[in-house]
Design an enzyme around this catalytic site. Structure first.
Site, PDB file in Angstrom:
ATOM      1  N   SER A  31     -66.050 -37.558 -45.730  1.00 14.60           N
ATOM      2  CA  SER A  31     -64.795 -38.189 -45.322  1.00 14.60           C
ATOM      3  C   SER A  31     -64.859 -38.959 -44.019  1.00 14.60           C
ATOM      4  O   SER A  31     -63.875 -39.611 -43.647  1.00 14.60           O
ATOM      5  CB  SER A  31     -63.677 -37.141 -45.242  1.00 14.60           C
ATOM      6  OG  SER A  31     -63.093 -36.955 -46.512  1.00 14.60           O
ATOM      7  N   LYS A  83     -63.869 -42.574 -44.028  1.00 15.65           N
ATOM      8  CA  LYS A  83     -62.511 -43.050 -43.742  1.00 15.65           C
ATOM      9  C   LYS A  83     -62.423 -43.797 -42.413  1.00 15.65           C
ATOM     10  O   LYS A  83     -61.502 -44.594 -42.203  1.00 15.65           O
ATOM     11  CB  LYS A  83     -61.527 -41.874 -43.762  1.00 15.65           C
ATOM     12  CG  LYS A  83     -61.328 -41.234 -45.137  1.00 15.65           C
ATOM     13  CD  LYS A  83     -60.317 -40.101 -45.073  1.00 15.65           C
ATOM     14  CE  LYS A  83     -59.997 -39.536 -46.464  1.00 15.65           C
ATOM     15  NZ  LYS A  83     -61.104 -38.726 -47.025  1.00 15.65           N
ATOM     16  N   SER A  90     -56.928 -36.340 -43.631  1.00 14.66           N
ATOM     17  CA  SER A  90     -58.014 -36.719 -44.543  1.00 14.66           C
ATOM     18  C   SER A  90     -57.474 -36.993 -45.944  1.00 14.66           C
ATOM     19  O   SER A  90     -57.946 -36.450 -46.946  1.00 14.66           O
ATOM     20  CB  SER A  90     -59.105 -35.638 -44.600  1.00 14.66           C
ATOM     21  OG  SER A  90     -60.332 -36.193 -45.048  1.00 14.66           O
TER      22      SER A  90
END
Length: 379
Positions: free
Chosen positions: A24, A27, A214
């Protein structure tokens, strides 16, 4: 990788140019790209227009935070676009023109053509959608496609978000005095009369939310907004290409190869030095349009994915309240990238990546590394 966030001078590096699975922390790349291209003040519009057959078309613009829930005071984010408000606007417009009298119910068709391509990435594990890691990616989604949006303990998602959105909108129209029924997939006629419109929170607020929590749904939407802005296909491939194109323009694309916007793809590769450079760029005073990346990073021991129990044990406690970082977790992968002020007051950007996707990884070890940065005089 640890660098001085201002000068980008390396402080510490170990295999820092080796691309690894970012999970993640992908991102961060998505967020910088959407802020730099679309802009922090941009809002995504969801519209209702007349259809050729006398009904209406619900037109999605790609806002996954569109909600049918009532506004909650103290929700911690700006108000999301309301499907209820959109139904009220549409009902008023239809009543004003007398289109609610006569034969039958108003048919609600739906247009999700703003996005193209598959609704799931080919490289995703097959359990992601059934487990509710995110909804099938669509330009028209209500409450991120959650089956029970009012119950935060339930992650299950609908199989067809646009159809579910049209059904919810038909119910809301009916509740507002315009009997309606869900229709079929359609493409709104160019120049069709608009009956109502609502807008998302600014992209800056969406970025803050997607980083703190997230949020995979919002991350995929942001990648497609970049693709739309750059004139590329708003799909997984087009979004990934557009994100890298923006990063290249910013001078931070080296070491970045992504297949999605969320980081769920195990085929994504980003090097630690690339992550550290992306974070330092977002922290630069001369790039105020990127500031939401820094303000959206979870605060160690306090918020988002760095909430307790992280940074509450003695070996990482020095980082509590000082470290701001994005986490990344996939099976056998753990990553952490963000910023921290060291003991001398110098702002440092860092990226730590561990795991080969096979064995277990303790994210607490990455927390201890970040805490060590906060406690050191790293000059």
């Amino acid at each position: 990788m640890v660098i001085d966030a201002v000068s980008r001078r390396p402080i510490f590096e170990q295999r820092a140019d080796r691309p690894a699975t970012p999970a993640s922390t992908t991102k961060l790349a998505t967020s910088v790209a959407v802020l730099a291209s679309v802009g922090p003040q941009h809002r995504i519009t969801t519209r209702v227009v007349r259809s050729r057959g006398g009904g209406v078309v619900l037109v999605g613009g790609g806002d996954p935070t569109l909600t049918a829930l009532p506004e909650r005071p103290g929700a911690g984010h700006p108000p999301y676009a309301s499907l209820t408000e959109l139904a009220q606007q549409t009902a008023s417009a239809l009543k004003a023109t007398g289109r609610t009298t006569g034969a039958g119910r108003v048919q609600v068709d739906y247009d999700a053509s703003a996005y193209q391509g598959p609704r799931a990435a080919a490289s995703w594990k097959p359990n992601y959608l059934p487990d509710g890691e995110l909804a099938p990616v669509s330009a028209l989604t209500v409450d991120e496609g959650r089956v029970s949006p009012a119950d935060p303990t339930r992650n299950s998602r609908v199989g067809d978000p646009p159809a579910a959105a049209a059904a919810a909108f038909a119910r809301l129209l009916t509740a507002n005095g315009v009997p309606a029924r869900a229709g079929r997939q359609a493409v709104a006629q160019k120049g069709a009369a608009q009956l109502g419109a609502v807008q998302s929170a600014p992209v800056s607020a969406l970025v803050e939310h997607l980083l703190t929590e997230s949020d995979n749904d919002v991350a995929e939407a942001m990648a497609r907004q970049v693709a739309i802005k750059l004139g590329r296909q708003p799909s997984f491939a087009g979004g990934a290409q557009a994100v890298r194109q923006v990063l290249a323009r910013l001078g931070v694309a080296d070491g970045v190869l992504v297949n999605d916007g969320s980081g769920l793809s195990p085929q994504n590769r980003i090097s630690p030095i690339a992550l550290a450079r992306i974070v330092s760029l977002a922290a630069a005073p001369e790039r105020p349009e990127l500031r939401a990346v820094i303000t959206g990073l979870p605060v160690a021991g306090f918020s988002g994915t760095l909430s307790p129990p992280r940074y509450t044990v003695p070996m990482s406690q020095a980082g509590a309240g000082v470290v701001r970082a994005k986490t990344g977790t996939l099976s056998g992968i753990s990553t952490l990238a963000g910023v921290a002020y060291d003991a001398d007051g110098r702002l440092l950007a860092f990226a730590f990546m561990a795991g080969d996707g096979k064995g277990t990884v303790d994210p607490g070890k990455l927390d201890r590394l970040a805490a060590a940065i906060a406690a050191c005089g790293c000059g």
